[in-house]
Design an enzyme around this catalytic site. Structure first.
Site, PDB file in Angstrom:
ATOM      1  N   ARG A 156     -15.334   5.212   4.914  1.00 19.94           N
ATOM      2  CA  ARG A 156     -15.843   6.286   5.159  1.00 19.94           C
ATOM      3  C   ARG A 156     -14.990   7.509   5.167  1.00 19.94           C
ATOM      4  O   ARG A 156     -15.016   8.534   4.638  1.00 19.94           O
ATOM      5  CB  ARG A 156     -16.222   6.084   6.769  1.00 19.94           C
ATOM      6  N   LYS A 183     -21.775  -4.687   5.722  1.00 19.16           N
ATOM      7  CA  LYS A 183     -20.797  -3.972   4.530  1.00 19.16           C
ATOM      8  C   LYS A 183     -20.573  -5.549   3.608  1.00 19.16           C
ATOM      9  O   LYS A 183     -20.640  -5.345   2.371  1.00 19.16           O
ATOM     10  CB  LYS A 183     -19.605  -3.528   5.005  1.00 19.16           C
ATOM     11  N   TRP A 218      -6.683   7.074  -0.465  1.00 24.61           N
ATOM     12  CA  TRP A 218      -7.543   8.423  -0.842  1.00 24.61           C
ATOM     13  C   TRP A 218      -7.319   9.320   0.106  1.00 24.61           C
ATOM     14  O   TRP A 218      -7.820   9.010   1.465  1.00 24.61           O
ATOM     15  CB  TRP A 218      -8.902   8.076  -1.242  1.00 24.61           C
ATOM     16  N   ALA A 249     -15.228   4.125  18.411  1.00 22.00           N
ATOM     17  CA  ALA A 249     -15.822   3.223  19.030  1.00 22.00           C
ATOM     18  C   ALA A 249     -14.997   2.873  20.441  1.00 22.00           C
ATOM     19  O   ALA A 249     -15.487   2.165  21.186  1.00 22.00           O
ATOM     20  CB  ALA A 249     -16.388   1.915  18.491  1.00 22.00           C
ATOM     21  N   GLU A 283       0.794  -1.184  -0.178  1.00 18.46           N
ATOM     22  CA  GLU A 283      -0.083   0.110  -0.065  1.00 18.46           C
ATOM     23  C   GLU A 283       0.778   1.258   0.053  1.00 18.46           C
ATOM     24  O   GLU A 283       1.871   1.413   0.723  1.00 18.46           O
ATOM     25  CB  GLU A 283      -0.875  -0.119   1.409  1.00 18.46           C
ATOM     26  N   PRO A 288     -11.482   3.529  16.046  1.00 21.85           N
ATOM     27  CA  PRO A 288     -11.151   4.475  16.970  1.00 21.85           C
ATOM     28  C   PRO A 288     -12.188   5.258  17.545  1.00 21.85           C
ATOM     29  O   PRO A 288     -12.117   5.735  18.808  1.00 21.85           O
ATOM     30  CB  PRO A 288     -10.230   5.521  16.311  1.00 21.85           C
ATOM     31  N   HIS A 340      -8.149   3.150  -3.007  1.00 18.57           N
ATOM     32  CA  HIS A 340      -9.112   3.535  -1.795  1.00 18.57           C
ATOM     33  C   HIS A 340     -10.033   4.877  -2.255  1.00 18.57           C
ATOM     34  O   HIS A 340      -9.439   5.460  -3.186  1.00 18.57           O
ATOM     35  CB  HIS A 340      -8.362   3.840  -0.837  1.00 18.57           C
ATOM     36  N   TYR A 363     -11.595  -3.742  11.641  1.00 19.86           N
ATOM     37  CA  TYR A 363     -11.006  -2.984  12.962  1.00 19.86           C
ATOM     38  C   TYR A 363     -10.959  -3.951  14.108  1.00 19.86           C
ATOM     39  O   TYR A 363     -11.856  -3.991  14.862  1.00 19.86           O
ATOM     40  CB  TYR A 363     -11.616  -1.604  13.436  1.00 19.86           C
ATOM     41  N   PRO A 419       2.384  11.169  -2.597  1.00 23.96           N
ATOM     42  CA  PRO A 419       3.598  11.985  -1.905  1.00 23.96           C
ATOM     43  C   PRO A 419       3.180  13.341  -2.146  1.00 23.96           C
ATOM     44  O   PRO A 419       2.287  13.979  -2.955  1.00 23.96           O
ATOM     45  CB  PRO A 419       4.632  11.909  -2.535  1.00 23.96           C
TER      46      PRO A 419
END
Length: 405
Positions: free
Chosen positions: A118, A212, A56, A169, A23, A167, A83, A162, A27
């Site tokens: 998201r 999802k 993205w 949650a 990934e 994060p 992404h 996750y 830059p």
């Protein structure tokens, strides 16, 4: 160049060796992009990745460049996994139309794989907010791609998972003795404060992840983690709730102490005590940190492979030394480390990131410090110098301080 195959069709095939994917992020400078293209080509030949992700930027800050890099990846023989987030282009008046245009451009260019996210809040904003008239969550984006695009059935879709909880949650815990065994296992301690995704919130996270997948996603790529047991438990929890698709572990390469601290703090990531103590002991030795990143990477990857993982997805940070070292250590490459060239590392700052964020560690002529205030419009920062006994604060204009990566 023919259209890419769907990634799910590649990683679903039994293989005697694990798949590896890489990934990259866009830059900030033109020279950085040029050097990234050279690195991507070298790593393609050396690693032979099953697929290549292009991120993205937060708030859609890198939309055009992300597309450009993903198309470059496709045109040079990578299987691009682009992404895409719910907030796509700053100043947009029709977010959904912008998403459709971006997807059409990717499709016309031969890209057939999207990571539906998201997205993070733009630089300078603490909370993510849906754009007016836009998508509210990754589930909306998955449904849009699958159901509303004429070529939706031709696209491969992956989504984020996750293992420690998103994060948003993760909660601060006043009394750690009240944690259940499962909450404790995915908990983190930052500056003496304990955080975790509580069981009831973790259950909601898992139910949303299943939505999802049920909406048409092909597989999951996880957020970074540094405790293999947390990932392996996450896989078990996914299977228990009926999520049967491939689950790809996302592996953040440890390249620098400051970057490690920043990312784990931002995401409230669990850092096992042994790992934290090892990093703290070598924090001032950049080469030792990279070597430790390799040794730790080999160890955690081997545990994941022993636990059934069939794909290793590396968040490269646009660098190669640690990735090569880990793959050499696993026996998945032969002396790839000898080809390492990171002379351009300073050019690989992320486009769309602020000059720095509050809390970032930066270097100045007066020494190292921490950003305590930042003017987003001008980049002028107030920095508390850790190199002085009194922790003196200075105010510096953009260009007079540099974020430690």
């Amino acid at each position: 160049m023919p259209a890419d195959p769907k990634i799910i069709d590649i990683i679903s095939v039994a293989s005697s060796t694990p798949f590896v994917s890489l990934e990259y992020f866009p830059p900030r400078s033109d020279d950085g992009v040029k050097n990234l293209y050279s690195r991507m080509e070298r790593m393609k030949e050396t690693v032979k990745p099953a697929f290549t992700d292009v991120t993205w930027g937060a708030g859609g800050s890198t939309a055009d460049l992300s597309l450009e890099i993903a198309l470059q990846a496709h045109n040079t023989g990578h299987i691009a996994n682009l992404h895409m987030t719910c907030t796509n282009i700053a100043g947009s008046t029709d977010p959904k139309q912008d998403v459709q245009k971006a997807l059409q451009t990717a499709y016309d260019g031969g890209i057939r794989n999207i990571v539906a996210l998201r997205g993070d809040p733009p630089a300078g904003q603490e909370e993510w907010k849906a754009a007016e008239g836009g998508f509210t969550c990754a589930l909306d984006l998955v449904k849009f791609i699958r159901n509303d695009l004429p070529f939706g059935s031709e696209m491969g879709i992956s989504v984020a998972g996750y293992p420690e909880g998103h994060p948003n949650a993760i909660s601060k815990i006043d009394d750690p003795s009240t944690l259940t065994p499962s909450e404790l296992a995915r908990s983190s301690v930052l500056d003496g404060v304990t955080y975790t995704c509580k069981d009831e919130d973790y259950k909601k996270e898992m139910e949303y992840l299943k939505e999802k997948i049920d909406a048409g996603s092909d597989f999951i790529i996880t957020q970074m983690f540094f405790d293999a047991d947390v990932f392996l438990q996450f896989v078990k929890d996914c299977r228990a709730i009926g999520i049967d698709c491939p689950i790809v572990p996302g592996l953040m390469c440890i390249n620098a102490y400051a970057g490690f601290v920043k990312m784990t703090k931002f995401c409230k990531t669990r850092v096992p005590q042994e790992l934290r103590e090892s990093m703290d002991a070598i924090k001032d030795d950049a080469e030792a940190v990279k070597q430790f990143g390799i040794d730790f990477g080999v160890k955690i990857c081997q545990k994941l492979l022993d636990g059934g993982a069939t794909v290793l997805h590396f968040y490269t940070l646009n660098l190669e030394k640690v990735v090569y070292g880990v793959l050499d250590g696993l026996g998945l490459s032969q002396n790839a480390s000898a080809t390492t060239d990171e002379t351009d590392a300073a050019l690989q700052a992320a486009k769309g990131s602020a000059w720095a964020r509050v809390g970032d560690i930066v270097m100045t002529e007066q020494g190292e410090g921490v950003v305590t205030e930042l003017d987003q419009a001008t980049g002028t920062a107030t920095i508390e110098l850790s190199s002085t006994p009194e922790k003196t604060c200075v105010t510096l204009e953009k260009g007079n301080y540099q974020k430690k990566m």
